[in-house]
Design an enzyme around this catalytic site. Sequence first.
Site, mmCIF file in Angstrom:
data_model
loop_
_atom_site.group_PDB
_atom_site.id
_atom_site.type_symbol
_atom_site.label_atom_id
_atom_site.label_comp_id
_atom_site.label_asym_id
_atom_site.label_seq_id
_atom_site.Cartn_x
_atom_site.Cartn_y
_atom_site.Cartn_z
ATOM 1 N N GLY A 279 28.298 41.230 35.317
ATOM 2 C CA GLY A 279 27.910 39.543 36.377
ATOM 3 C C GLY A 279 27.732 39.945 37.801
ATOM 4 O O GLY A 279 27.614 39.746 37.802
ATOM 5 N N MET B 14 28.766 44.047 39.981
ATOM 6 C CA MET B 14 29.036 45.645 40.792
ATOM 7 C C MET B 14 29.745 45.890 42.016
ATOM 8 O O MET B 14 28.741 45.476 42.786
ATOM 9 C CB MET B 14 27.389 45.878 40.444
ATOM 10 C CG MET B 14 28.146 47.709 40.560
ATOM 11 S SD MET B 14 29.132 47.798 39.356
ATOM 12 C CE MET B 14 29.540 49.936 40.220
ATOM 13 N N GLU C 107 35.538 41.715 42.100
ATOM 14 C CA GLU C 107 34.783 42.567 42.740
ATOM 15 C C GLU C 107 35.021 43.255 44.218
ATOM 16 O O GLU C 107 35.232 43.888 44.924
ATOM 17 C CB GLU C 107 33.583 42.388 43.237
ATOM 18 C CG GLU C 107 32.177 41.742 41.917
ATOM 19 C CD GLU C 107 32.296 43.074 41.257
ATOM 20 O OE1 GLU C 107 32.175 43.759 40.909
ATOM 21 O OE2 GLU C 107 32.296 42.510 40.136
ATOM 22 N N GLU D 293 38.980 48.479 36.346
ATOM 23 C CA GLU D 293 38.727 46.575 35.636
ATOM 24 C C GLU D 293 39.601 45.950 35.058
ATOM 25 O O GLU D 293 40.372 44.456 35.283
ATOM 26 C CB GLU D 293 37.382 47.096 34.623
ATOM 27 C CG GLU D 293 36.125 47.670 34.517
ATOM 28 C CD GLU D 293 35.507 47.263 35.581
ATOM 29 O OE1 GLU D 293 35.791 46.118 36.366
ATOM 30 O OE2 GLU D 293 34.423 47.918 36.149
#
Length: 855
Positions: free
Chosen positions: A264, A266, A299, A321
């Site tokens: 999705g 980075m 992000e 994450e």
Amino acid sequence: MAPMSVLTRDEAQTRAELLDVHRYRIELDLTRGDDDTFDSLTTITFTVRGDLDGDGDTFVELKPAELRSATLDGHHLDLDTLHENRLPLTGLTAGPHELRVDTVMRYSRTGEGMHRFTDPTDGETYLYTQLCMTDAQRVYAAFDQPDLKAVFELSVTAPDNWTVLTNSVTTPTGDGVWQAAPTPPISTYLVAVAAGPWHSVRTEHRGLPFGLHCRRSLAPHLDTDADELLDITRDCFDRYHEKFEEPYPFDSYDQAFVPEFNAGAMENPGLVTFRDEFVYRSAVTDTERQTRAMVIAHEMAHMWFGDLVTLRWWDDIWLNESFAEYMGYQTLIEATLSGSGGAGGSGGTPTREWGTDTWTDFGITRKTWGYDADQRPSTHPVAPAPEAVPDTASALLNFDGISYAKGASALRQLVAWLGEKDFLAGINTHFARHKFGNATLTDFIESLAATTERDVHAWADAWLRTTGIDTLTATVTAQPGEWTLTVDHDGSRPHRVTVGVYDRDPGGDRTLVLRERYETDIPHDRPADPRPGTRPALVVPNDLDLTYAKIRLDATSEETVLRGISGVPDALTRAVLWNTLRDMVRDGDLAPTAYLETARAHLPEETDLAIVQGVLTFAATQIANRYLPAHDRPTALATLASLCRDLIRRTEDGDHPGLRLVAVRHLIDVAAQPDTISAWISEGTVPGGPELDPELRWRILGRLSVLGAVDDAVIDTELVQDPSATGQEGAARCRAALPDPVAKRAAWESMFSTDDLSNYLFAATARGFWQPEQTDLVREFVPRYFDDAVTLAARRGPAIAEAAGRLAFPAYAITAQTLHLGEQCLAEADPTPALRRHLTDQLDDLTRALRVRES
């Protein structure tokens, strides 16, 4: 793709004990070579630690097309010693050293390393890096492990009309050279470069340059949404500075929307890369806009969780994450309510019509991802033991629903149990202790323990070191004037839950009203106290979805849900209940047809887009396509089509365009006859709207291809009208879906016999190939898959292996023979780790489908 040695945890520990890495100077020349290669010159300064007992040996990783030269402290190294991806460095003495490596590197078409893409719309070429977790060595020579952080200084030579973006402020110095400012210490996998004739929208916030970037062919679409994207970015940036004591640690914040991106997004420091499907060129729902905003928030959270403080080894992926997932959903709510999309901090009504209820979307889409992953043989703890992640190949498999969705769910439960104040205090202690360094689970728990009297070590053992899902089963008993809830706890974790108690509204047919909510701990430390009043119509043991567990309702509540779920007033509660029904179907406790009947009766009254989308998707892709026998599928499709038509009729007044769009999309997907959707594409519109944009046109053509109502000529004509990258993918999907033996053979050969397809074109072809309507036509390819996928994965690497396992698997061949072939493949064919993981998951899902059919 030639093999690469994986890095083991023991090797990484040994190298980290030997070396301190100070600085990388990386010079990339994107004007040399051809369409296949670029030049890369890397200079690394490092120190061998003084407590070395004798001389030391180690290695540097690189994967060049050509190794031109390598010198250590000015002395030439033997180039013939390069084996696979390792160049030995032997006889190292204590003290400072300089390694200089001159290479020719190869561009990628699989989204790994330096990916190269030429836009079919205008012929412009774009490059970007994706280096997580072991692909830095495809771009530059590196000591490629996360705990050898260093300062990076990049210089990039690019064609004259290009812009170069990196992790830091990058400026042109003449002759096509772009010089980046030195970064703070970061890990090798976080280095980022994006180069091409980007269309850019730039601004400043809090004295820092912010930028949005995309391909020129997408410029009008980015410009349309630029204000929204920048508002979200600024709002989240400000909210994180309210939550975190450490300021944003980098000198700029660019967000580049790049083509053919596998993930999705980075979290490269200062240069976040997103898949450019987030630049919407067709109509989308508010839920999809909310998802994009959540990814932006996710992000940005990584700038602290992952970039400022980085995992030491890949067993702690969750430290990156899970935190970013939790923070993304939670912070978007807070930013929407307080920022420019909210009420300017006044606490009033937000001006954005979405972003205040993200946990409903999380519950119905992301949490189910975690639940499914946690019931497969491949499940693992959120924080696995270090020895369970012995090398980078095994670590790559843990970027999954456990590390993201389950981990975020665990953190949400931690906040409920610990309190947000102590949680944030622990986080800020963690940042202060480990900024620009590396940390482990133990380090994080110690930071939390310093800010609370709660036993967070025991909590971590129960929640982060275990696998599987607890089940909470409710029983309600009633006496005159009182009732009692007891919850049977099948599992080992403690839970802090909110219980929702609902009564029927005497004035409404299906409406339920909230009587009360109260908190309780499970397991109970003493018998549950009776509560005053009559027996409720519905008791929900996890009403605000604060814990991670499967729920089983008492018999009265289950009947209330099946007959009246649309009457539950809160969307988040409805999401919990729809997930309960979903779990019951998957576990064989509820007939798939009962789920369909409930959806048919109640989804037309649903107002939450995430719930409508989630329920329709599960009903179509799992129940109709997999859980029901083939002879029952037409009836299921007819039920879903009727449901979608009801939603379309309900939205004729134009007040719910997102709901109408969802219904139109799903009606296309379940169409059993071509007449209606053929008329739509001929007229260019759905009667009453929406007009057909490229996404809807390709969606209709895809379904018509499956039904045999179009041919290659129609697909080619549409491609002339939409020659974009998305159009190329749509055409590949349509061609693969045609019910024609020649088309199927051509699609198969393109996927498995050649390496011509990029990652996205491979995925599009795979999505078109297998169709429930065509099981007889493609039966011969089922056994071929288990041979050809193994060969393909070994040849093309992890990204294509993942796509082959996830998308090209014969998912609709629901037979014991398919299961046998798959088990035989796992036992005898030695698939690569990435393919093995996906085959294991697919076979478990196949076993479940067979079990549901039998039940």
